[in-house]
Design an enzyme around this catalytic site. Sequence first.
Site, short mmCIF file in Angstrom:
data_model
loop_
_atom_site.label_atom_id
_atom_site.label_comp_id
_atom_site.label_asym_id
_atom_site.label_seq_id
_atom_site.Cartn_x
_atom_site.Cartn_y
_atom_site.Cartn_z
N ARG A 1 -3.14 13.69 -90.41
CA ARG A 1 -2.57 12.56 -91.16
C ARG A 1 -3.63 11.48 -91.15
NH1 ARG A 1 3.44 10.09 -91.01
NH2 ARG A 1 3.62 11.88 -92.40
N HIS B 1 1.16 14.06 -100.15
CA HIS B 1 1.92 14.47 -98.97
C HIS B 1 2.53 15.84 -99.27
CE1 HIS B 1 4.00 14.24 -95.30
NE2 HIS B 1 4.87 13.29 -95.53
N GLN C 1 5.62 17.38 -97.38
CA GLN C 1 6.93 16.82 -97.70
C GLN C 1 7.51 17.49 -98.94
OE1 GLN C 1 8.66 14.25 -95.91
NE2 GLN C 1 10.30 15.07 -97.18
N ASP D 1 10.78 6.25 -102.43
CA ASP D 1 10.01 6.13 -101.19
C ASP D 1 9.89 4.63 -100.91
OD1 ASP D 1 8.30 6.64 -99.05
OD2 ASP D 1 6.54 7.04 -100.30
N CYS E 1 11.83 10.69 -98.53
CA CYS E 1 11.10 11.38 -97.46
C CYS E 1 11.34 10.75 -96.09
CB CYS E 1 9.61 11.44 -97.79
SG CYS E 1 8.82 9.82 -97.88
N ARG F 1 11.56 20.11 -93.17
CA ARG F 1 10.17 20.02 -92.73
C ARG F 1 9.88 21.08 -91.68
NH1 ARG F 1 7.47 15.16 -93.46
NH2 ARG F 1 5.70 16.42 -92.77
N1 NVA Z 1 4.54 6.54 -98.75
C1 NVA Z 1 4.89 6.57 -97.35
C2 NVA Z 1 5.36 7.92 -96.93
C3 NVA Z 1 5.76 8.03 -95.48
C4 NVA Z 1 6.16 9.41 -95.09
C5 NVA Z 1 3.65 6.15 -96.55
O1 NVA Z 1 2.54 6.56 -96.90
O2 NVA Z 1 3.81 5.38 -95.58
N1 CP Z 2 8.44 11.85 -94.12
C1 CP Z 2 7.51 11.77 -93.15
O1 CP Z 2 6.39 12.27 -93.29
O2 CP Z 2 7.94 11.13 -92.03
P1 CP Z 2 7.05 10.67 -90.80
O3 CP Z 2 6.17 9.55 -91.28
O4 CP Z 2 8.05 10.23 -89.78
O5 CP Z 2 6.22 11.83 -90.32
#
Ligand code: NVA
Ligand code: CP
Length: 310
Positions: free
Chosen positions: A104, A131, A134, A219, A259, A287
């Site tokens: 990540r 992502h 997801q 989101d 998500c 997931r």
């Molecule tokens: N768009 C959000 C998704 C989190 C799972 C982020 O990047 O924080």
């Molecule tokens: N949806 C998702 O990726 O959640 P987290 O940020 O908690 O991993």
Amino acid sequence: MAVRHFLSLLDYSLEDYRRILDRARELQANYTAGIRPATLQQRVLGMIFEKASTRTRLSFEAGMAQLGGTAIFLSPRDTQLGRGEPIEDSARVISRMVDAVMIRAKDHAMVEQFAAYSRVPVINALTDLNHPCQLLADIFAYEQHRGSIQGKRVAWIGDGFNMCYSYINAAQVFDFELVVATPPGYAPDPAAVAEAGDRVQLVSTAEAAAEGADLVVTDVWASMGQEDERERRLRDFAGFGIDDAVMVRAKSDALFMHCLPAHRGEEVTASVIDGPQSVIWDEAEARLHTQKALLEFLILGDVGGTPLSV
Ligand code: NVA
Ligand code: CP
């Protein structure tokens, strides 16, 4: 054979995803029945997190353990990754010691660079660009409730950021219609939209996107790393929240997904996210099952493998 990575949904064919999703359903049934096939016994997943996570960390870590393997959490804060060791050196070293790496990252280019020097599969667990993990879960959860998503109409309402791009990729791979509504200045890159062909269209209001939709998705308005922009974004996204008036434009049996994490009262009202059309908990659980199938696919070169014990 070249190492298989999973950096974007566009990396594999629909046929590959069908096998992964079928296997995920099998793994879900096993899990529910208390059966834990040890297909990844003694395999190790390295997990690099430059950003926070609840679902992604848990689903990968629990998933590896349930398949008989192990996962190691690597935070840049307490590894040399955070002290400037070059990505290519880190990738060479880490990938000599584990069977797959999940990353990540703040910057998508970091994951691409790591993958270029990795001996083992690299999984994109969220970047600024997309992502894909997801989306495997979202497709799984949609199909769990409504059957094939092919030919369905999906409304993406909110920020044209990482999740939106993955929906654009998914429309291309899974062949559904995607209608995207973003405030001015937050639309996805036109080149990515164009690549998906006429399956993706942009509209200017949440209501127009939701019209006749089978699935409505949103989101957060300020993603991780955008905290400083939060106040401005709250103003800019006014009118793009999903409430009952937006949902009523969709089909009566439309589903709602997010998500997570969510901000009730901002991008979605409590009445929608906690209401009867919302499948967010199944989406979150998905997931676990989809990533277990993905790990088998990438590490074993196939789904299922040969169970060593059940
Ligand atoms: N768009 C959000 C998704 C989190 C799972 C982020 O990047 O924080
Ligand atoms: N949806 C998702 O990726 O959640 P987290 O940020 O908690 O991993």
